[in-house]
Design a protein around this motif. Structure first.
Motif, PDB file in Angstrom:
ATOM      1  N   ILE A  20      36.017  59.219  35.507  1.00 22.53           N
ATOM      2  CA  ILE A  20      36.597  57.889  35.448  1.00 22.53           C
ATOM      3  C   ILE A  20      36.708  57.472  33.980  1.00 22.53           C
ATOM      4  O   ILE A  20      36.016  58.027  33.122  1.00 22.53           O
ATOM      5  CB  ILE A  20      35.752  56.852  36.225  1.00 22.53           C
ATOM      6  CG1 ILE A  20      34.326  56.778  35.654  1.00 22.53           C
ATOM      7  CG2 ILE A  20      35.738  57.179  37.709  1.00 22.53           C
ATOM      8  CD1 ILE A  20      33.492  55.663  36.256  1.00 22.53           C
ATOM      9  N   ARG A  27      35.281  48.860  32.037  1.00 23.39           N
ATOM     10  CA  ARG A  27      36.478  49.196  32.823  1.00 23.39           C
ATOM     11  C   ARG A  27      36.299  48.749  34.277  1.00 23.39           C
ATOM     12  O   ARG A  27      36.402  49.552  35.207  1.00 23.39           O
ATOM     13  CB  ARG A  27      36.731  50.709  32.800  1.00 23.39           C
ATOM     14  CG  ARG A  27      36.884  51.351  31.438  1.00 23.39           C
ATOM     15  CD  ARG A  27      38.214  51.007  30.790  1.00 23.39           C
ATOM     16  NE  ARG A  27      38.498  51.880  29.657  1.00 23.39           N
ATOM     17  CZ  ARG A  27      37.964  51.758  28.455  1.00 23.39           C
ATOM     18  NH1 ARG A  27      37.076  50.791  28.230  1.00 23.39           N
ATOM     19  NH2 ARG A  27      38.291  52.575  27.468  1.00 23.39           N
ATOM     20  N   ARG A  30      38.128  47.089  36.451  1.00 23.89           N
ATOM     21  CA  ARG A  30      39.257  47.272  37.367  1.00 23.89           C
ATOM     22  C   ARG A  30      39.422  48.739  37.737  1.00 23.89           C
ATOM     23  O   ARG A  30      39.590  49.094  38.910  1.00 23.89           O
ATOM     24  CB  ARG A  30      40.539  46.734  36.725  1.00 23.89           C
ATOM     25  CG  ARG A  30      41.764  46.827  37.638  1.00 23.89           C
ATOM     26  CD  ARG A  30      42.957  46.151  36.999  1.00 23.89           C
ATOM     27  NE  ARG A  30      42.688  44.738  36.746  1.00 23.89           N
ATOM     28  CZ  ARG A  30      43.519  43.919  36.110  1.00 23.89           C
ATOM     29  NH1 ARG A  30      44.683  44.373  35.662  1.00 23.89           N
ATOM     30  NH2 ARG A  30      43.204  42.655  35.922  1.00 23.89           N
ATOM     31  N   GLN A  31      39.340  49.606  36.737  1.00 20.94           N
ATOM     32  CA  GLN A  31      39.477  51.034  37.011  1.00 20.94           C
ATOM     33  C   GLN A  31      38.306  51.555  37.845  1.00 20.94           C
ATOM     34  O   GLN A  31      38.477  52.431  38.697  1.00 20.94           O
ATOM     35  CB  GLN A  31      39.582  51.822  35.708  1.00 20.94           C
ATOM     36  CG  GLN A  31      40.845  51.550  34.918  1.00 20.94           C
ATOM     37  CD  GLN A  31      40.659  50.467  33.871  1.00 20.94           C
ATOM     38  OE1 GLN A  31      39.917  49.515  34.068  1.00 20.94           O
ATOM     39  NE2 GLN A  31      41.343  50.630  32.736  1.00 20.94           N
ATOM     40  N   ASP A  37      38.907  50.618  41.433  1.00 17.46           N
ATOM     41  CA  ASP A  37      39.886  51.537  42.009  1.00 17.46           C
ATOM     42  C   ASP A  37      39.235  52.856  42.401  1.00 17.46           C
ATOM     43  O   ASP A  37      39.507  53.409  43.472  1.00 17.46           O
ATOM     44  CB  ASP A  37      41.016  51.803  41.008  1.00 17.46           C
ATOM     45  CG  ASP A  37      41.922  50.604  40.786  1.00 17.46           C
ATOM     46  OD1 ASP A  37      41.919  49.683  41.636  1.00 17.46           O
ATOM     47  OD2 ASP A  37      42.628  50.578  39.766  1.00 17.46           O
TER      48      ASP A  37
END
Length: 245
Positions: free
Chosen positions: A209, A219, A221-222, A225
């Motif tokens: 990631i 990070r 948001r990532q 996801d």
């Protein structure tokens, strides 16, 4: 919809997840966070119980329970799996330490070769071999400045010494679908080091990631996801030292 129970690492504070939580809620999921015991005598049992209590205080859970363990949380989260009144649908390791049966968190560093891996990574990325540990450089290098300053304003939070002295009590990894998310820019637990640990101790391939050791801060948001991607797996037959004893 799922309920994500988020276990912090050595910092032990629910604040660590404050940027990830709204990302998960915006996607329709529920979140459980907790502050872990800070008393110096609090060990794995007390830490695991704090997580269990945070979950059990909920009158009802929204969908399957996903347990996410950051860094040092890799030692306590597996203990939680067999202690809840509801099954854990998935255990997600995030830049985590993977214990072996009978190993203490204090022994883990030398047993795994973490210091050498960190030094080699630092040299390969132009920071020089074996740089002195620096909280900002090792952990916060990719965290937004305003979030970094907020973290430092909260003051230092040291994990209980008992967490590093108590042997991991399980004889093998819990029979729960497990994923291993690893930041490709982690300076403290470098990517290839974690790839070896995940294969040797769990028979798992890591999922790369974006971000460093504190991906929930750098990070969010990532990371949300990645947590929501389908792909839980049962660990393959583990290495010899993780089999039942």
């Amino acid at each position: 919809m799922a309920t994500f129970t988020l276990v912090p690492g050595a910092d032990g504070r629910a604040w660590f997840w404050h940027r990830l939580e709204p990302e998960l809620r915006a996607r329709g999921h529920d979140v459980v966070t907790m502050d872990l015991p800070s008393d110096d005598s609090a060990g794995l049992e007390e830490t695991a119980q704090a997580v269990v209590s945070a979950v059990e205080r909920r009158a009802a859970l929204s969908g399957p329970l996903v347990l996410v363990a950051q860094s040092l949380g890799g030692f306590s989260a597996p203990l939680v799996c067999g202690r809840l009144s509801v099954p854990v649908a998935e255990l997600v390791l995030l830049n985590a330490m993977v214990p072996a049966p009978g190993e203490t968190a204090g022994q883990w560093w030398e047993n795994t070769g973490q210091a050498e891996a960190r030094s080699d990574h630092a040299a390969a990325t132009g920071r020089g071999a074996d740089p002195e540990f620096d909280l900002r450089a090792d952990f916060f290098h990719d965290v937004p400045p305003e979030v970094t300053e907020e973290a430092f304003a909260l003051g230092a939070s040291q994990p209980p010494s008992a967490l590093f002295a108590q042997p991991w009590p399980l004889t093998r990894w819990p029979d729960v679908p497990t994923r291993f998310l690893q930041g490709r820019d982690d300076r403290f637990f470098p990517l290839e080091f974690q790839r070896r640990i995940a294969r040797d101790r769990l028979g798992l391939e890591i999922e790369e990631i974006p971000g460093g050791h504190l991906a929930a801060l750098s990070r969010p948001r990532q990371l949300a996801d990645a947590l929501l991607r389908v792909g839980p797996t049962k660990p393959e037959e583990p290495a010899e030292h993780t089999k039942p004893v």
